[in-house]
Motif scaffolding. Structure first.
Motif, PDB file in Angstrom:
ATOM      1  N   GLY A   1       0.812  -1.214   0.000  1.00  0.00           N
ATOM      2  CA  GLY A   1       0.000   0.000   0.000  1.00  0.00           C
ATOM      3  C   GLY A   1       0.842   1.258   0.000  1.00  0.00           C
ATOM      4  N   ASP A   2       1.896   1.235   0.822  1.00  0.00           N
ATOM      5  CA  ASP A   2       2.776   2.393   0.909  1.00  0.00           C
ATOM      6  C   ASP A   2       3.528   2.613  -0.399  1.00  0.00           C
ATOM      7  N   GLY A   3       4.023   1.525  -0.993  1.00  0.00           N
ATOM      8  CA  GLY A   3       4.743   1.641  -2.257  1.00  0.00           C
ATOM      9  C   GLY A   3       3.866   2.179  -3.375  1.00  0.00           C
ATOM     10  N   LEU A   4       2.631   1.668  -3.441  1.00  0.00           N
ATOM     11  CA  LEU A   4       1.701   2.144  -4.465  1.00  0.00           C
ATOM     12  C   LEU A   4       1.329   3.613  -4.248  1.00  0.00           C
ATOM     13  N   GLU A   5       1.201   3.985  -2.969  1.00  0.00           N
ATOM     14  CA  GLU A   5       0.850   5.379  -2.676  1.00  0.00           C
ATOM     15  C   GLU A   5       1.974   6.324  -3.085  1.00  0.00           C
ATOM     16  N   VAL A   6       3.225   5.906  -2.838  1.00  0.00           N
ATOM     17  CA  VAL A   6       4.366   6.734  -3.233  1.00  0.00           C
ATOM     18  C   VAL A   6       4.412   6.915  -4.745  1.00  0.00           C
ATOM     19  N   LEU A   7       4.139   5.841  -5.470  1.00  0.00           N
ATOM     20  CA  LEU A   7       4.247   5.877  -6.930  1.00  0.00           C
ATOM     21  C   LEU A   7       3.007   6.451  -7.619  1.00  0.00           C
ATOM     22  N   PHE A   8       1.830   6.130  -7.074  1.00  0.00           N
ATOM     23  CA  PHE A   8       0.594   6.490  -7.786  1.00  0.00           C
ATOM     24  C   PHE A   8      -0.406   7.269  -6.928  1.00  0.00           C
TER      25      PHE A   8
ATOM     26  N   TYR B   1      -2.427  10.108  -8.329  1.00  0.00           N
ATOM     27  CA  TYR B   1      -3.434   9.778  -9.339  1.00  0.00           C
ATOM     28  C   TYR B   1      -4.642   9.070  -8.721  1.00  0.00           C
ATOM     29  N   ILE B   2      -4.397   8.228  -7.719  1.00  0.00           N
ATOM     30  CA  ILE B   2      -5.484   7.471  -7.077  1.00  0.00           C
ATOM     31  C   ILE B   2      -5.401   7.717  -5.569  1.00  0.00           C
ATOM     32  N   PRO B   3      -6.235   8.597  -5.028  1.00  0.00           N
ATOM     33  CA  PRO B   3      -6.133   8.990  -3.611  1.00  0.00           C
ATOM     34  C   PRO B   3      -6.244   7.828  -2.632  1.00  0.00           C
ATOM     35  N   GLN B   4      -7.036   6.814  -2.936  1.00  0.00           N
ATOM     36  CA  GLN B   4      -7.263   5.707  -2.003  1.00  0.00           C
ATOM     37  C   GLN B   4      -6.393   4.484  -2.300  1.00  0.00           C
ATOM     38  N   ILE B   5      -5.318   4.669  -3.048  1.00  0.00           N
ATOM     39  CA  ILE B   5      -4.505   3.547  -3.482  1.00  0.00           C
ATOM     40  C   ILE B   5      -3.857   2.812  -2.312  1.00  0.00           C
ATOM     41  N   PHE B   6      -3.571   3.516  -1.224  1.00  0.00           N
ATOM     42  CA  PHE B   6      -2.956   2.876  -0.059  1.00  0.00           C
ATOM     43  C   PHE B   6      -3.878   1.811   0.532  1.00  0.00           C
TER      44      PHE B   6
END
Length: 232
Positions: A189-196, A199-204
């Protein structure tokens, strides 16, 4: 803050389940040269892992800006994948035996030394990757927690080997694996939030749920089958 302690406790159990029974066996049979080979190989493996870990830490500390964010994001995804493979798919589970593997015992002094060195090197380097995610914490705290985790693992395995404690190491390892899955979900979740994240606020939250729910479902499903088969 306690993640380095728990990670090193888990990786330490993997190390000492190989090393300590060997040392106890060799000492019991007065094969002291073999014991020295185990200690030498383990020391060299630990030293090499420490040197490489120091280089990794020193280089990553130089990263800043977009490069640092990219590294953090990719590291989180890689660690999540490592947990998924080793804990969920490969299902590492440790069983305890006072008698070491016969293949290890039959090896030469050089062979036993290599086994000990590779065991220390592999597990400590794996732990280093996880500890890298604690870069925001004080280095002294991270180091102290890591050493405490390894010392705790050695103590637990030693007490069980000597028959002083009847602690179920398999259960301890299983609980640590459950913790590691939660940590893997956080890393993804943290990695996706850093990268994306922009673009996607709830990605974490999405990343954590997509990772954690199937992982726990796979483990619980397999364990329920094992439990039901024993009941029958």
């Amino acid at each position: 803050m306690f993640a380095p302690l728990l990670i090193c406790l888990r990786e330490g159990i993997e190390i000492f389940l190989v090393i300590i029974p060997l040392v106890v066996y060799f000492n019991k049979n007065k094969m002291y040269n073999m014991t020295k080979s185990v200690m030498l190989g383990g020391s060299l493996g630990a030293l090499l892992a420490t040197v490489i870990a120091s280089v990794i830490f020193s280089q990553t500390s130089l990263l800043n800006g977009p490069a640092s964010e990219l590294f953090d994001g990719l590291l989180g995804i890689i660690l999540a994948g490592l947990v998924l493979y080793s804990v969920v798919l490969l299902r590492k589970s440790k069983t305890f035996s006072i008698n070491p593997d016969e293949n290890f015992v039959s090896l030469s002094r050089r062979g036993v030394s290599v086994i000990a060195g590779v065991t220390f090197f592999r597990e400590l380097l794996e732990a280093t990757l996880f500890i890298l995610t604690s870069s925001g914490t004080s280095p002294l705290i991270v180091t102290g927690m890591s050493i405490l985790g390894l010392a705790g693992a050695a103590l637990v395995v030693f007490l069980v080997t000597k028959g002083i404690s009847n602690l179920n190491i398999s259960l301890v390892f299983y609980i640590l694996n459950l913790f590691l899955i939660a940590l893997g979900a956080y890393y993804l979740g943290d990695g996706l939030e850093v990268l994306f994240g922009s673009y996607i606020p709830q990605i974490f939250k999405i990343g954590m749920l997509v990772y954690a729910i199937p992982s726990y479902a796979i483990i619980i499903k397999k364990d329920l089958k094992i439990l039901l088969s024993k009941i029958k």
